[in-house]
Write a protein that holds these residues in place. Structure first.
Motif, PDB file in Angstrom:
ATOM      1  N   GLU A  65       2.662  13.421  -2.242  1.00  0.00           N
ATOM      2  CA  GLU A  65       3.995  13.684  -2.410  1.00  0.00           C
ATOM      3  C   GLU A  65       3.852  12.035  -2.927  1.00  0.00           C
ATOM      4  OE1 GLU A  65       1.984  15.184  -0.349  1.00  0.00           O
ATOM      5  OE2 GLU A  65       2.253  17.490  -1.887  1.00  0.00           O
ATOM      6  N   ASP A  66       3.150  11.008  -1.855  1.00  0.00           N
ATOM      7  CA  ASP A  66       3.812  10.044  -2.122  1.00  0.00           C
ATOM      8  C   ASP A  66       3.620   9.118  -3.177  1.00  0.00           C
ATOM      9  OD1 ASP A  66       4.840  10.084   0.622  1.00  0.00           O
ATOM     10  OD2 ASP A  66       3.004   9.523   1.721  1.00  0.00           O
ATOM     11  N   ILE A  67       2.381   9.118  -3.938  1.00  0.00           N
ATOM     12  CA  ILE A  67       2.010   9.386  -4.717  1.00  0.00           C
ATOM     13  C   ILE A  67       3.110   9.162  -6.388  1.00  0.00           C
ATOM     14  CG2 ILE A  67       0.149   8.222  -6.901  1.00  0.00           C
ATOM     15  CD1 ILE A  67      -1.512   9.157  -4.109  1.00  0.00           C
ATOM     16  N   ILE A 119      -7.961  -5.598  -0.891  1.00  0.00           N
ATOM     17  CA  ILE A 119      -7.230  -3.559  -1.142  1.00  0.00           C
ATOM     18  C   ILE A 119      -7.859  -2.598  -0.025  1.00  0.00           C
ATOM     19  CG2 ILE A 119      -6.017  -2.759  -2.622  1.00  0.00           C
ATOM     20  CD1 ILE A 119      -5.654  -4.849  -4.543  1.00  0.00           C
ATOM     21  N   ALA A 120      -8.896  -2.286  -1.024  1.00  0.00           N
ATOM     22  CA  ALA A 120      -9.539  -1.463  -0.321  1.00  0.00           C
ATOM     23  C   ALA A 120      -9.698  -1.089   1.028  1.00  0.00           C
ATOM     24  CB  ALA A 120     -11.346  -1.386  -1.287  1.00  0.00           C
ATOM     25  N   LEU A 126       0.524  -1.262  -0.178  1.00  0.00           N
ATOM     26  CA  LEU A 126       0.080   0.329   0.082  1.00  0.00           C
ATOM     27  C   LEU A 126       1.330   1.357   0.397  1.00  0.00           C
ATOM     28  CD1 LEU A 126      -2.821  -0.965   2.471  1.00  0.00           C
ATOM     29  CD2 LEU A 126      -3.033  -1.223   0.235  1.00  0.00           C
ATOM     30  N   PRO A 127       0.685   2.247  -0.076  1.00  0.00           N
ATOM     31  CA  PRO A 127       1.012   4.035   0.044  1.00  0.00           C
ATOM     32  C   PRO A 127       1.249   4.229   0.972  1.00  0.00           C
ATOM     33  CG  PRO A 127      -0.330   3.795  -1.768  1.00  0.00           C
ATOM     34  CD  PRO A 127      -0.813   2.666  -1.371  1.00  0.00           C
ATOM     35  N   ALA A 162      -3.685  -0.741  -5.572  1.00  0.00           N
ATOM     36  CA  ALA A 162      -3.389   0.023  -4.158  1.00  0.00           C
ATOM     37  C   ALA A 162      -3.541   1.830  -4.256  1.00  0.00           C
ATOM     38  CB  ALA A 162      -2.521  -0.071  -3.374  1.00  0.00           C
ATOM     39  N   TYR A 163      -2.159   1.963  -5.847  1.00  0.00           N
ATOM     40  CA  TYR A 163      -1.740   3.223  -5.937  1.00  0.00           C
ATOM     41  C   TYR A 163      -3.205   4.357  -7.373  1.00  0.00           C
ATOM     42  CZ  TYR A 163       2.607   3.444  -4.092  1.00  0.00           C
ATOM     43  OH  TYR A 163       3.458   2.980  -3.061  1.00  0.00           O
TER      44      TYR A 163
END
Length: 413
Positions: A211-213, A365-366, A194-195, A332-333
Motif C-alpha cells: 500500500e506504500d508503493i 540502494i539495495a 526509500l519506501p 528503490a521503489y
C-alpha cells in the motif's frame, strides 16, 4: 623641437634633407647634451628603400629612436613639406634646406635581468594576461581584474579557515569517529528516498508494504492498461522482446504469469507499473503534461510527477526535473515492487541493467533497503559473462553498514 643639419659621408655633393625631431614624451630642456646617429638602408638602388632612415639618440636615462617608414611613421611628412633656414651672420644670407620630421620615442631596453625573465616565463597564461591588463587594459577590465583578485583572496581565506576548523574537529573527535559519522550520514541520506520501512514487521511483505508503493485507487487505475499483459501469448512475448517494448525484467516475468486469474491480474498490474517507472526514470526534464502518453492513467501520471520529480526554475518558468537523487528513489521503489512480484527475492543485476545504473550505486540502494546480497547461481536466462547479484528480503533485517566506498576511504586515511 630640435633641428640638425647633416650630409652623408662619402656623398658630399648629394642634397640631403635636414632632420627635424620632436620627442613624444615631452620637450627638451637642454639640447647640447643630445647626440644623434642616423642609419640609412644599404639598398640604395631600390626606390622604396633608399630614402629609409632611422634616427637614434641616447641620453643618460633613455634611448630614443625614430624612423620615416613603417606603420608608425608620421603622416604629416606626406601631407606637407618642411624647410630649415641657416642664416650666415657675416653675409646676412640664409640657405634653405629641405627637412623631414622625425618623432622620437623612448626605446625600452630588452636586456632584462635573468631572474626576471625566468620568473616571467614561469608565469601562467592567466598571470601574463593580468599583467597586460594592468599595463594596457581599459578601466572596466582593470575593475574586473581587481574584483577577481579580491574574490580569490576571499576564497583563500575561507579555505584556510575551513582547513583549520577541520583540523580542530579531527583532533577533537578522531578519524575513526568521523568516518562512522560520514557512513551514518550516507545511510540516512539514501534512506530519505526509500519506501517507508517497517522494521518491526513480522513478515517480509510487511517490511515494505504494498500500500506504500501503490494506493488502492492507483492499483485500481492500473486495471485497464495492464489488460494487454494478462492474455499475452509466447509469440507476442518474443515479438515484444525483439522490439524492446518492455524492460528485460518484465519480459522475463511475463513468461511465468500464474494461471490463477486473480494472481495473473495482480502480477500484470505490478509489471506494467514497474516498466512505467523504469521508462520514466530515463526522462530528464518533464515538458509534457502526460509524459508517459495517453494510455497512462491520470492518477498514475500525477503520482509520477509528484513523488519522483523535483521542481527547478529555468528561463522564467518552473520545470519538473528527474535528478540523480530522484532516479535513486525510483530505483528503490522498483526494487521494492520487484520483491513483491518475486516472493521477496529478486535479481538486482537485471534491474540495474534495465535502469542503466552503476553496480555500486544499485548495491548501495539495495543494502540501504536492508537486503541480503548474494551471488546468483546459474539460472536460466542470465548472461554468462555478468555476475548477477540476488537481493533477498528476510527477517530479521540485517544491520545497516557503511558502503564499500566508505571502507576504502577508511583504509586510505
Amino acid at each position: 623641437m630640435a633641428a640638425a643639419l647633416w650630409r652623408y659621408r662619402g656623398d658630399p655633393e648629394a642634397e640631403q634633407p635636414a632632420l627635424l625631431v620632436q620627442f613624444s614624451n615631452g620637450r627638451l630642456q637642454r639640447t647640447d647634451d643630445m647626440h644623434f646617429t642616423v642609419y640609412r638602408d644599404r639598398d640604395s638602388t631600390n626606390p622604396r628603400k633608399r630614402h629609409r632612415r632611422i634616427l637614434v639618440s641616447e641620453t643618460e636615462r633613455l634611448s630614443y629612436v625614430g624612423n620615416n617608414f613603417g606603420s608608425g611613421v608620421m603622416k604629416c611628412n606626406s601631407l606637407c613639406r618642411y624647410f630649415v633656414g641657416v642664416l650666415d651672420k657675416d653675409s646676412g644670407q640664409m640657405e634653405v634646406y629641405n627637412a623631414e620630421l622625425f618623432n622620437m620615442q623612448p626605446l625600452l631596453s630588452d636586456n632584462l635581468i635573468a631572474d626576471e625573465t625566468e620568473d616571467y616565463q614561469n608565469k601562467s597564461y592567466r598571470e601574463k594576461m593580468d599583467l597586460c591588463i594592468e599595463a594596457f587594459g581599459t578601466s572596466k577590465q582593470k575593475r574586473a581584474l581587481n574584483s577577481r583578485r579580491m574574490n580569490a583572496v576571499g576564497t583563500d581565506i575561507l579555505n584556510t579557515a575551513v582547513t583549520k576548523a577541520a583540523a580542530n574537529i579531527i583532533d577533537a573527535k578522531g578519524i575513526k569517529a568521523l568516518i562512522q559519522d560520514v557512513a551514518q550520514d550516507e545511510v540516512q541520506n539514501i534512506s530519505v528516498f526509500l519506501p517507508p520501512c517497517h522494521e518491526d514487521a513480522d513478515k517480509p511483505e510487511n517490511v515494505y508494504k504494498f500500500e506504500d508503493i501503490l494506493s488502492p485507487a492507483e492499483y485500481e487505475a492500473l486495471r485497464v492498461p495492464a489488460e494487454v499483459l494478462i492474455n499475452i501469448t509466447p509469440e507476442e512475448i518474443i515479438k515484444k522482446t525483439e522490439e524492446k517494448s518492455y524492460c528485460s525484467f518484465v519480459l522475463e516475468e511475463l513468461k511465468f504469469l500464474p494461471p490463477d486469474e486473480k494472481s495473473r491480474d495482480h502480477k500484470a498490474r505490478c509489471l506494467w507499473f514497474l516498466d512505467t517507472l523504469i521508462k520514466f526514470s530515463f526522462l530528464k526534464v518533464i515538458k509534457k503534461k502526460h509524459p508517459m502518453g495517453p494510455e497512462c492513467p491520470h492518477i498514475i501520471s500525477r503520482k509520477l510527477m509528484k513523488n519522483f520529480t523535483s521542481l527547478t526554475y529555468n528561463n522564467g518558468s518552473v520545470q519538473n526535473l528527474i535528478s540523480a537523487s530522484m532516479k535513486a528513489k525510483i530505483a528503490a521503489y522498483v526494487i521494492a515492487l520487484a520483491l513483491h512480484v518475486n516472493n521477496f527475492q529478486t535479481d538486482i543485476t537485471v534491474l540495474q541493467n534495465d535502469m542503466k545504473l552503476q553496480e555500486s550505486r544499485m548495491m548501495d540502494i539495495a543494502k540501504a533497503m536492508r537486503l541480503k546480497i548474494s551471488k546468483a547461481r546459474e539460472l536460466p536466462g542470465l548472461e554468462a559473462e555478468q555476475n548477477h547479484k540476488l537481493g533477498t528480503l528476510s527477517l530479521p533485517l540485517p544491520m545497516q553498514k557503511a558502503s564499500k566506498g566508505q571502507r576504502k576511504r577508511k583504509k586510505m586515511n
